[in-house]
Design an enzyme around this catalytic site. Structure first.
Site, mmCIF file in Angstrom:
data_model
loop_
_atom_site.group_PDB
_atom_site.id
_atom_site.type_symbol
_atom_site.label_atom_id
_atom_site.label_comp_id
_atom_site.label_asym_id
_atom_site.label_seq_id
_atom_site.Cartn_x
_atom_site.Cartn_y
_atom_site.Cartn_z
ATOM 1 N N LYS A 185 -2.591 -5.090 11.863
ATOM 2 C CA LYS A 185 -2.172 -3.761 12.337
ATOM 3 C C LYS A 185 -2.881 -3.433 13.645
ATOM 4 O O LYS A 185 -2.275 -2.925 14.588
ATOM 5 C CB LYS A 185 -2.456 -2.701 11.258
ATOM 6 C CG LYS A 185 -1.454 -2.785 10.116
ATOM 7 C CD LYS A 185 -1.854 -2.001 8.883
ATOM 8 C CE LYS A 185 -0.889 -2.343 7.740
ATOM 9 N NZ LYS A 185 -1.274 -1.796 6.450
ATOM 10 N N ASP A 242 2.597 5.896 6.940
ATOM 11 C CA ASP A 242 3.054 4.966 5.902
ATOM 12 C C ASP A 242 4.285 5.510 5.172
ATOM 13 O O ASP A 242 4.985 4.764 4.488
ATOM 14 C CB ASP A 242 1.931 4.745 4.868
ATOM 15 C CG ASP A 242 1.290 3.369 4.988
ATOM 16 O OD1 ASP A 242 1.922 2.472 5.582
ATOM 17 O OD2 ASP A 242 0.166 3.188 4.477
ATOM 18 N N GLN A 252 -5.544 1.919 3.834
ATOM 19 C CA GLN A 252 -5.072 0.631 3.323
ATOM 20 C C GLN A 252 -5.166 0.602 1.799
ATOM 21 O O GLN A 252 -6.214 0.875 1.226
ATOM 22 C CB GLN A 252 -5.917 -0.504 3.956
ATOM 23 C CG GLN A 252 -5.439 -1.897 3.597
ATOM 24 C CD GLN A 252 -4.031 -2.203 4.129
ATOM 25 O OE1 GLN A 252 -3.712 -1.911 5.277
ATOM 26 N NE2 GLN A 252 -3.188 -2.786 3.286
#
Ligand code: NAP
Length: 282
Positions: free
Chosen positions: A52, A119, A96
């Site tokens: 990322k 997300d 995460q």
């Protein structure tokens, strides 16, 4: 002729388009910024986080990262997220997953401001998707739609069967395909006569989490097959939920693993970061 859908190429195209948009935002004095938080040192998570950051670097997005120890208290993490929610220079916040067991994932997801939920996991983002409002869409399903569109695979009116109903893939995938006017069926572990249902699909999207589960018996002649699954086999090679070699003779188009859906997830995360920075302009 079978079309092999090249997710690597499409994800690079998207990242290059975003690069230009990031430049334009810079001209308006906005430096797009993603903050990534990792708790603990799970090796798979460390690789995802690294990828990322690399994508951010490529596009010109600033990335801030917090690597917190495994024993970080839930309240400490919440405090950090609240602080980042307030910061005007941070556009996207990503925690995460999975988190260590002592931390309540749902509570953490709900702490992230819906305006920074790149997300697309916050209940507000999920709600927006289901009622057709603008908002952040979960990255993997959003990537699948981009693959179909950029390969000019028509979705409207098609029979689409999705195997899997997880909150991050199956359910948002169903909502998106519905939004694109497909006729959508969602299958799961309690579905009876799975192969009968999947054999009706013009577009079969597989997110089941079982290596090479889908063989040619599940696939209609000429179907488009999208394989979301990702596994490492005994030789440490990547494979999907679909038995690629077995179904190849029957499909009109298919995503390979690796190089299909996988690279799209990060590209769409980058897309959501740029969207978040653009929301600031509205
Ligand atoms: P998940 O949470 O484990 O969900 C799997 C789904 O498949 C569940 O809804 C389950 O049904 C269903 N299922 C399991 N066995 C079945 C069977 N025999 N017949 C029909 N349905 C069955 O997995 P996920 O997070 O959605 O991920 C799915 C796959 O995609 C995994 O391989 C994962 O690694 C991969 N993935 C890839 C990306 C990417 O970037 N490419 C991103 C996310 C996930 P129930 O609901 O009834 O249990």
């Amino acid at each position: 002729m079978v079309t092999i859908i090249d997710g690597k190429k499409i994800s690079t195209d998207i990242k290059n388009e975003l690069k230009e948009q990031v430049e334009q935002l810079k001209e308006k004095n906005i430096e797009v910024c993603l903050c990534v938080i990792q708790v603990g040192a799970d090796p798979a998570s460390t690789i995802y986080v690294r990828n990322k950051k690399k994508a951010c670097e490529y596009i010109g997005i600033k990335s801030l990262s917090y690597e917190l120890p495994e024993d970080t208290a839930e309240e400490q993490l919440i405090e950090l997220i609240n602080e980042l929610n307030q910061r005007k220079d941070v556009h996207g916040i990503l925690v995460q997953l999975p988190l260590p067991k002592h931390i309540d994932e749902d509570r953490i997801i709900q702490t992230i401001s819906p305006d920074k939920d790149v997300d697309g996991f916050h209940p507000e983002s999920v709600g927006r998707l289901s009622i057709g409002h603008k908002g952040f869409v979960s990255c993997t399903p959003a990537g699948v739609v981009q693959l179909l569109k950029r390969y000019n695979i028509g979705i409207e009116g098609k029979e689409c069967v999705i195997i899997g109903r997880s909150n991050i893939v199956g359910k948002p995938m169903a909502m998106l395909m519905l939004r694109e006017n497909a006729t959508v069926t969602v299958c799961h572990s309690k579905t009876r006569n799975l192969s009968e249902i999947t054999s009706r699909a013009d577009i079969l999207i597989v997110a089941i989490g079982k290596p090479k589960f889908i063989t040619k018996e599940y696939v209609k002649q000429g179907a488009v097959v999208i394989d979301v699954g990702m596994h490492r086999n005994e030789n440490n090679k990547l494979c999907g939920d679909v038995d690629y070699d077995d179904v190849l003779e029957k499909v009109s188009a298919i995503t390979p693993v690796p190089g299909g859906v996988g690279p799209m997830t990060i590209a769409m995360l980058m897309y959501n970061c740029v969207l978040a920075a653009n929301y600031k302009l509205i």
